[in-house]
Design a protein around this motif. Structure first.
Motif, short mmCIF file in Angstrom:
data_model
loop_
_atom_site.label_atom_id
_atom_site.label_comp_id
_atom_site.label_asym_id
_atom_site.label_seq_id
_atom_site.Cartn_x
_atom_site.Cartn_y
_atom_site.Cartn_z
N SER A 143 1.06 34.64 141.63
CA SER A 143 0.07 33.59 141.41
C SER A 143 0.68 32.22 141.73
O SER A 143 1.90 32.08 141.78
CB SER A 143 -0.39 33.63 139.95
OG SER A 143 -1.18 32.50 139.63
N LEU A 144 -0.19 31.21 141.92
CA LEU A 144 0.24 29.82 142.01
C LEU A 144 -0.01 29.07 140.70
O LEU A 144 0.19 27.86 140.64
CB LEU A 144 -0.50 29.12 143.16
CG LEU A 144 0.13 29.24 144.55
CD1 LEU A 144 -0.81 28.72 145.61
CD2 LEU A 144 1.46 28.50 144.61
N ARG A 145 -0.41 29.78 139.66
CA ARG A 145 -0.66 29.13 138.37
C ARG A 145 0.67 28.78 137.72
O ARG A 145 1.61 29.58 137.68
CB ARG A 145 -1.48 30.05 137.46
CG ARG A 145 -2.91 30.28 137.95
CD ARG A 145 -3.69 31.19 137.01
NE ARG A 145 -3.77 30.61 135.67
CZ ARG A 145 -3.21 31.14 134.60
NH1 ARG A 145 -2.49 32.26 134.68
NH2 ARG A 145 -3.35 30.56 133.42
N LEU A 146 0.75 27.56 137.19
CA LEU A 146 2.02 27.05 136.68
C LEU A 146 2.64 27.90 135.58
O LEU A 146 3.86 28.14 135.61
CB LEU A 146 1.84 25.61 136.19
CG LEU A 146 1.94 24.54 137.28
CD1 LEU A 146 1.65 23.16 136.70
CD2 LEU A 146 3.32 24.55 137.90
N PRO A 147 1.91 28.37 134.57
CA PRO A 147 2.57 29.15 133.52
C PRO A 147 3.28 30.38 134.06
O PRO A 147 4.39 30.70 133.64
CB PRO A 147 1.42 29.52 132.57
CG PRO A 147 0.40 28.45 132.78
CD PRO A 147 0.49 28.12 134.24
N GLU A 193 7.41 31.05 134.19
CA GLU A 193 7.99 32.26 133.63
C GLU A 193 8.88 32.97 134.66
O GLU A 193 9.99 33.42 134.34
CB GLU A 193 6.88 33.21 133.17
CG GLU A 193 7.39 34.50 132.53
CD GLU A 193 6.26 35.43 132.10
OE1 GLU A 193 6.57 36.56 131.69
OE2 GLU A 193 5.08 35.03 132.20
N ALA A 194 8.41 33.05 135.91
CA ALA A 194 9.21 33.67 136.98
C ALA A 194 10.47 32.87 137.26
O ALA A 194 11.54 33.43 137.50
CB ALA A 194 8.37 33.80 138.25
N PHE A 195 10.38 31.54 137.19
CA PHE A 195 11.52 30.66 137.43
C PHE A 195 12.61 30.89 136.38
O PHE A 195 13.80 30.97 136.70
CB PHE A 195 11.04 29.20 137.40
CG PHE A 195 12.10 28.19 137.75
CD1 PHE A 195 12.56 28.08 139.05
CD2 PHE A 195 12.61 27.34 136.79
CE1 PHE A 195 13.53 27.14 139.38
CE2 PHE A 195 13.57 26.39 137.11
CZ PHE A 195 14.03 26.29 138.42
N ARG A 196 12.20 31.01 135.13
CA ARG A 196 13.16 31.22 134.05
C ARG A 196 13.81 32.61 134.12
O ARG A 196 14.97 32.78 133.76
CB ARG A 196 12.48 31.04 132.69
CG ARG A 196 12.11 29.60 132.36
CD ARG A 196 11.66 29.48 130.92
NE ARG A 196 10.47 30.27 130.63
CZ ARG A 196 9.23 29.82 130.75
NH1 ARG A 196 9.02 28.56 131.16
NH2 ARG A 196 8.19 30.58 130.46
N SER A 197 13.06 33.60 134.59
CA SER A 197 13.57 34.96 134.60
C SER A 197 14.58 35.21 135.72
O SER A 197 15.35 36.16 135.67
CB SER A 197 12.42 35.96 134.70
OG SER A 197 11.77 35.86 135.96
N GLY A 198 14.57 34.35 136.76
CA GLY A 198 15.53 34.48 137.84
C GLY A 198 15.00 35.27 139.03
O GLY A 198 14.10 36.11 138.87
N LEU A 199 15.55 34.99 140.21
CA LEU A 199 15.11 35.66 141.43
C LEU A 199 16.13 35.40 142.53
O LEU A 199 17.04 34.60 142.40
CB LEU A 199 13.72 35.19 141.85
CG LEU A 199 13.46 33.67 141.93
CD1 LEU A 199 13.88 33.10 143.26
CD2 LEU A 199 11.98 33.38 141.69
N TRP A 200 15.93 36.09 143.65
CA TRP A 200 16.69 35.87 144.87
C TRP A 200 15.75 35.27 145.91
O TRP A 200 14.56 35.61 145.95
CB TRP A 200 17.26 37.17 145.41
CG TRP A 200 18.38 37.75 144.61
CD1 TRP A 200 18.29 38.55 143.51
CD2 TRP A 200 19.79 37.58 144.86
NE1 TRP A 200 19.53 38.88 143.04
CE2 TRP A 200 20.48 38.31 143.85
CE3 TRP A 200 20.52 36.90 145.81
CZ2 TRP A 200 21.87 38.36 143.79
CZ3 TRP A 200 21.91 36.95 145.76
CH2 TRP A 200 22.57 37.67 144.75
N PHE A 201 16.27 34.37 146.76
CA PHE A 201 15.46 33.87 147.87
C PHE A 201 16.34 33.63 149.09
O PHE A 201 17.56 33.51 148.99
CB PHE A 201 14.69 32.60 147.48
CG PHE A 201 15.55 31.41 147.15
CD1 PHE A 201 15.88 30.46 148.12
CD2 PHE A 201 16.01 31.21 145.85
CE1 PHE A 201 16.66 29.36 147.81
CE2 PHE A 201 16.77 30.10 145.53
CZ PHE A 201 17.10 29.18 146.51
N GLU A 202 15.70 33.57 150.24
CA GLU A 202 16.42 33.42 151.51
C GLU A 202 16.85 31.97 151.70
O GLU A 202 16.05 31.04 151.55
CB GLU A 202 15.53 33.85 152.67
CG GLU A 202 16.24 33.89 154.01
CD GLU A 202 17.35 34.92 154.06
OE1 GLU A 202 18.33 34.69 154.78
OE2 GLU A 202 17.24 35.95 153.36
#
Length: 363
Positions: A311-315, A319-328
Motif C-alpha cells: 500500500s501507499l498508506r502511511l501507517p 510499519e514496513a519501514f520499522r520492520s526492515g527490508l532489503w532494496f537495490e
C-alpha cells in the motif's frame, strides 16, 4: 524552473506520480543534473518490472534549491497542479525540516541524502548516512594514521553541519583528540578569508568541512591559495565527484572525504551500475556521487517499501519501514534495519582524476 514532467509509463497506464525534489539553483545545484539522471534510470528499471504496486511511474521534478520557504511554495504548486502521491527529496536538511512540517503525515516523503540523524517527523523516511555511520571509522583511521589530534570544525549554518559537529565533538573527545575551533558560515556567504585567519591561528592538524556545493569549491580554492593545503589535512562529509572535478590540483592536496559511496568504488554492484548508467546515457553523462545515487536508491527503496506494505498508506509504510527490508542500491543490495541503512563507509583521498579509496569500514 518550477517543475518538469518526465513521463515514463506507456499511454493509458494508471500512473504512480512521484515528485522528485532536487536543486536546480543555489549552493547545492551542482549535483542536480546527476540526481535527475539517476532517478530517471531507476524509474525506467522499475517500470520494466511493473512499476510501483503494478502502476507505471511518472516523475514530476521540482526545484528544491534555495530558500526553504520558496521550496515549500513550489511543492504546494506541484501538489495542486499534478497531485503526486509521494515526495522524494535530495536536498538540504533545512529544506527537509520545512517540507516535513508543511506536508508531514499527508503523503510519504522519502529523504535520501546523508543527514544528521534523529528524524522523528511523521511520514518522512530517511535512508541516508548518519554522522556515526559515515564518520566514525574514517575519523578513527585519520587519528591513528595521520596523527590528526587537533581538529577545526567548519560548516554551513544550518541543522546538518551543527548536529554533525555536535556528534563529532563528542567522538573526538572520547578518542583523546581536541577541537581547537568551530565556525559556521551562512549558505549565501562565500568569503572565507576571515575564517582562514582563524584556522591559521588555531593550527589544527585537520579541518572538518561540512560545506556544500559551490561554497565547498570556494573554500578549498582559498585554502590552497593561502598555502594551507600543503600542511593542514582536510576531511569533508559532502565533497562529491561533481565538486571535486572543478577543483584545481593544489586544492585537492591532503583532501579526504568520508562516504558510503564513490563512483570509483570497485564492487560488483557498482561496476554493474556504472555499466548500465553509461550504456543508457552515454559517456558524457553527469558523474554519479553519493548524493545523486541516493536518488536512484530512494526510488528502489520506495518500490521495496510499498511492496512490503502492499500500500501507499502511511501507517502501513511506517510499519514496513520499522520492520526492515532489503532494496537495490548502486553499490549492490542494501539492508534497512530499525530505520537505518546497514552498509560500509569508506575513506577516500582526492586524486588527480577522482577519489582514491583508502580504507573500508563495516557497520
Amino acid at each position: 524552473m518550477s517543475s518538469v514532467t518526465i513521463s515514463l509509463g506507456a499511454a493509458g497506464d494508471v500512473l504512480a506520480r512521484i515528485a522528485l525534489l532536487v536543486p536546480f539553483h543555489g549552493a547545492d545545484a551542482i549535483w542536480g543534473p546527476s540526481c535527475q539522471y539517476s532517478a530517471v534510470m531507476a524509474a525506467a528499471e522499475l517500470n520494466a518490472k511493473g512499476g510501483i504496486l503494478g502502476r507505471q511511474i511518472e516523475l514530476l521534478a521540482a526545484d528544491a534549491g534555495g530558500d526553504p520557504a520558496e521550496v515549500e511554495g513550489r511543492v504546494r504548486a506541484l501538489l495542486a497542479s499534478d497531485a503526486p502521491e509521494v515526495l522524494i527529496g535530495v536536498h538540504l536538511s533545512s529544506v527537509r525540516e520545512r517540507l516535513s512540517r508543511a506536508f508531514g503525515g499527508s503523503l510519504p516523503y522519502v529523504f535520501t541524502p546523508l543527514y544528521e540523524g534523529g528524524i522523528r517527523e511523521c511520514g518522512t523516511f530517511a535512508i541516508g548516512d548518519t554522522p556515526q555511520a559515515q564518520l566514525a571509522g574514517p575519523v578513527d583511521h585519520l587519528i591513528r594514521s595521520e596523527s590528526a589530534q587537533r581538529w577545526f570544525l567548519l560548516g554551513h549554518d544550518y541543522v546538518w553541519p551543527r548536529k554533525t559537529h555536535a556528534w563529532l565533538s563528542q567522538h573526538l573527545t572520547a578518542r583523546g583528540a581536541e577541537v581547537v575551533g568551530e565556525a559556521y558560515q551562512p549558505l549565501s556567504e562565500e568569503d572565507f578569508e576571515p575564517l582562514l585567519d582563524w584556522i591559521e591561528a588555531a593550527q589544527p592538524d585537520m579541518v572538518m568541512q561540512s560545506l556544500v556545493g559551490s561554497a565547498c569549491l570556494e573554500f578549498n580554492r582559498a585554502f590552497a591559495r593561502r598555502g594551507l593545503s600543503q600542511k593542514i589535512l582536510r576531511l569533508s562529509g559532502a565533497l562529491e565527484e561533481n565538486t571535486l572535478m572543478a577543483l584545481e590540483p593544489a586544492a585537492r592536496e591532503n583532501l579526504y572525504c568520508a562516504s558510503s559511496y564513490f563512483s570509483s568504488l570497485d564492487t560488483p554492484g557498482n561496476q554493474a551500475f556504472q555499466q548500465r548508467y553509461y550504456a543508457v546515457f552515454g559517456k558524457n553523462a553527469p558523474v554519479q556521487s553519493v548524493l545523486s545515487i541516493s536518488c536512484y536508491e530512494g526510488m528502489h527503496f520506495l518500490a521495496a517499501l510499498t511492496a512490503q506494505a502492499g500500500s501507499l498508506r502511511l501507517p502501513r509504510l511506517e510499519e514496513a519501514f520499522r520492520s526492515g527490508l532489503w532494496f537495490e542500491a548502486a553499490r549492490g543490495p542494501v539492508r534497512l534495519k530499525n530505520g537505518n541503512v546497514v552498509a560500509p563507509s569508506y575513506l577516500a583521498r582526492a586524486g588527480a582524476t577522482g577519489f582514491d579509496i583508502v580504507a573500508r569500514f563495516d557497520s
